[in-house]
Design an enzyme around this catalytic site. Structure first.
Site, short mmCIF file in Angstrom:
data_model
loop_
_atom_site.label_atom_id
_atom_site.label_comp_id
_atom_site.label_asym_id
_atom_site.label_seq_id
_atom_site.Cartn_x
_atom_site.Cartn_y
_atom_site.Cartn_z
N GLU A 1 -5.29 -4.48 10.75
CA GLU A 1 -3.99 -3.45 11.04
C GLU A 1 -4.41 -2.88 12.50
O GLU A 1 -5.16 -2.09 12.47
CB GLU A 1 -4.39 -2.40 9.85
CG GLU A 1 -3.88 -3.37 8.71
CD GLU A 1 -3.42 -2.11 7.60
OE1 GLU A 1 -2.32 -2.66 7.03
OE2 GLU A 1 -4.03 -1.07 7.28
N GLY B 1 2.69 -0.76 4.49
CA GLY B 1 3.07 0.39 3.98
C GLY B 1 4.27 0.92 3.72
O GLY B 1 4.82 0.74 2.41
N GLY B 2 4.89 1.65 4.62
CA GLY B 2 6.21 2.12 4.52
C GLY B 2 7.28 1.12 3.81
O GLY B 2 8.03 1.75 2.71
N ASN C 1 0.94 -1.32 0.01
CA ASN C 1 -0.05 0.04 -0.01
C ASN C 1 1.11 1.31 0.08
O ASN C 1 1.49 1.47 1.04
CB ASN C 1 -0.89 -0.01 1.23
CG ASN C 1 -1.69 1.28 1.19
OD1 ASN C 1 -1.73 2.13 0.67
ND2 ASN C 1 -2.21 1.40 2.52
N TRP C 2 0.98 2.04 -0.95
CA TRP C 2 1.90 3.31 -1.26
C TRP C 2 1.56 4.15 -0.48
O TRP C 2 1.93 5.33 -0.50
CB TRP C 2 2.35 3.42 -2.76
CG TRP C 2 3.29 2.34 -3.46
CD1 TRP C 2 3.57 1.06 -3.10
CD2 TRP C 2 3.45 2.30 -4.81
NE1 TRP C 2 4.31 0.56 -3.97
CE2 TRP C 2 4.23 1.34 -5.06
CE3 TRP C 2 3.45 3.33 -5.96
CZ2 TRP C 2 4.96 1.06 -6.24
CZ3 TRP C 2 4.09 3.18 -7.02
CH2 TRP C 2 4.95 1.91 -7.16
N LYS C 3 0.14 4.23 -0.29
CA LYS C 3 -0.58 5.37 0.50
C LYS C 3 -0.28 6.62 -0.45
O LYS C 3 -0.35 6.41 -1.75
CB LYS C 3 0.00 5.53 1.93
CG LYS C 3 -0.11 4.38 2.68
CD LYS C 3 -0.01 4.37 4.09
CE LYS C 3 -0.39 3.23 5.06
NZ LYS C 3 -0.22 3.50 6.45
N HIS D 1 -9.25 1.29 5.26
CA HIS D 1 -8.41 1.33 5.99
C HIS D 1 -8.57 2.47 7.10
O HIS D 1 -9.38 3.34 6.73
CB HIS D 1 -7.26 1.93 4.85
CG HIS D 1 -5.78 1.87 5.46
ND1 HIS D 1 -5.34 2.95 6.49
CD2 HIS D 1 -4.62 1.02 5.31
CE1 HIS D 1 -4.21 2.62 6.79
NE2 HIS D 1 -3.53 1.59 6.00
N GLY E 1 2.65 2.52 10.82
CA GLY E 1 3.59 3.55 10.81
C GLY E 1 4.63 3.96 12.12
O GLY E 1 5.04 5.04 12.06
N SER F 1 3.65 -1.94 10.58
CA SER F 1 5.31 -1.77 10.58
C SER F 1 5.70 -3.16 10.13
O SER F 1 6.80 -3.81 10.77
CB SER F 1 5.55 -1.61 11.98
OG SER F 1 5.16 -0.17 12.25
N GLU G 1 -6.76 4.83 8.04
CA GLU G 1 -6.77 6.16 7.75
C GLU G 1 -7.89 6.87 6.93
O GLU G 1 -8.15 7.89 7.36
CB GLU G 1 -5.38 6.40 6.78
CG GLU G 1 -4.35 6.21 7.59
CD GLU G 1 -2.90 5.68 6.91
OE1 GLU G 1 -2.97 5.60 5.91
OE2 GLU G 1 -2.05 5.11 7.44
P1 13P Z 1 3.13 0.68 7.58
O1 13P Z 1 3.64 -0.67 7.06
O2 13P Z 1 3.81 1.90 7.34
O3 13P Z 1 2.90 0.58 9.28
O4 13P Z 1 1.63 0.72 7.13
C1 13P Z 1 0.92 -0.22 7.40
C2 13P Z 1 -0.37 0.35 6.67
O5 13P Z 1 -1.19 0.87 7.15
C3 13P Z 1 -0.54 -0.75 5.28
O6 13P Z 1 -1.98 -0.64 4.86
#
Ligand code: 13P
Length: 252
Positions: free
Chosen positions: A166, A231-232, A9-11, A94, A172, A210, A96
């Site tokens: 999640e 994510g990251g 997930n590149w956000k 998600h 993050g 993470s 977010e």
């Molecule tokens: P991180 O891997 O950056 O913690 O993000 C997880 C995430 O929200 C994937 O959708």
């Protein structure tokens, strides 16, 4: 046997030049027969990323979708448009989107329904805040998020879902859930599906929060962790490929 699935997930990150660099590195490293891999870039880059990935056996996904089909919905992107661009997957609900953009269980259900109707595979995200966990309410919160979608879809349709647990406190933050913590919640989610008559043995439950190439193996070794939503670490080819390799090793 559930095949492991690793989704990036590149956000809201990337630009055309950086995407090209990341994609060419991914093509070299992230492929494996034993694991399913998908990448979810921001909407404007779906076409760019999809063109490259289609040759590489890596699936394309989106990070959000409208619950509406078409028409006067300024700023929305319909499920049909995602299919048109080659998406197989879509992330729905998600944390977010729930916390920053006001998505409710009802909105999430409507989006999951719309996605399924157009042949997209929704990845339904659930997870609790730190305060909710510390108050002993993690299962209550996650169970409620699962139930609201499952009861809306009905058991047969819900069996088509992919879920992602999640925990919000792990997203993050570098504070990954321990393999035991994650496994316990994944087991709980699977049991919750079963108690709603959903045939859950083929439903994949990803862990997100993470995940890195260093901690992925331990997570993937847990019986109810079927992959990761990353994510990251999905923004660097080496990190993402390392996670894909860890999944392939466990699957072998
Ligand atoms: P991180 O891997 O950056 O913690 O993000 C997880 C995430 O929200 C994937 O959708």
């Amino acid at each position: 046997m559930r095949k492991k699935l690793v989704v990036g997930n590149w956000k809201m990150n990337g630009n055309r030049a950086r995407n090209d660099v990341l994609l060419s590195a991914l093509l070299e490293e992230a492929r494996s027969e034993a694991v399913e891999v998908a990448v979810c870039p921001p909407f404007p880059y779906l076409d760019q990323v999809g063109r490259v990935l289609s040759e590489a056996g890596i699936a394309l996904g989106a990070q959000n979708v409208s619950s509406f089909e078409a028409g006067a919905y300024t700023g929305e992107v319909s499920p049909a448009m995602l299919v048109d661009l080659g998406c197989a997957w879509v992330i729905v609900g998600h944390s977010e989107r729930r916390t920053l953009f006001g998505e409710t269980d009802e909105t999430v259900l409507a989006k999951v329904r719309a996605a399924l109707e157009f042949g997209l595979k929704p990845i339904l995200c659930v997870g609790e805040t730190l305060a909710q966990r510390e108050a002993g309410n993690a299962e209550l919160v996650v169970g409620g998020q699962v139930d609201s979608v499952v009861s809306g879809l009905g058991a047969d349709v819900a069996a088509q879902l992919t879920l992602a647990y999640e925990p919000i406190w792990a997203i993050g933050t570098g504070r990954v859930a321990s393999p035991d913590q994650a496994q316990a919640m994944h087991r709980f989610i699977r049991a919750r599906l079963e108690s709603a008559q959903v045939a859950s043995s083929e439903v994949r439950i990803l862990y997100g929060g993470s995940v890195t190439a260093d901690n992925a193996s331990e997570l993937f070794a847990q019986p109810d962790i079927d992959g990761a939503l990353v994510g990251g670490a999905s923004l660097a080819a080496a990190g993402f490929s390392g996670i894909c390799r860890a999944a392939a090793v466990v699957a072998a």
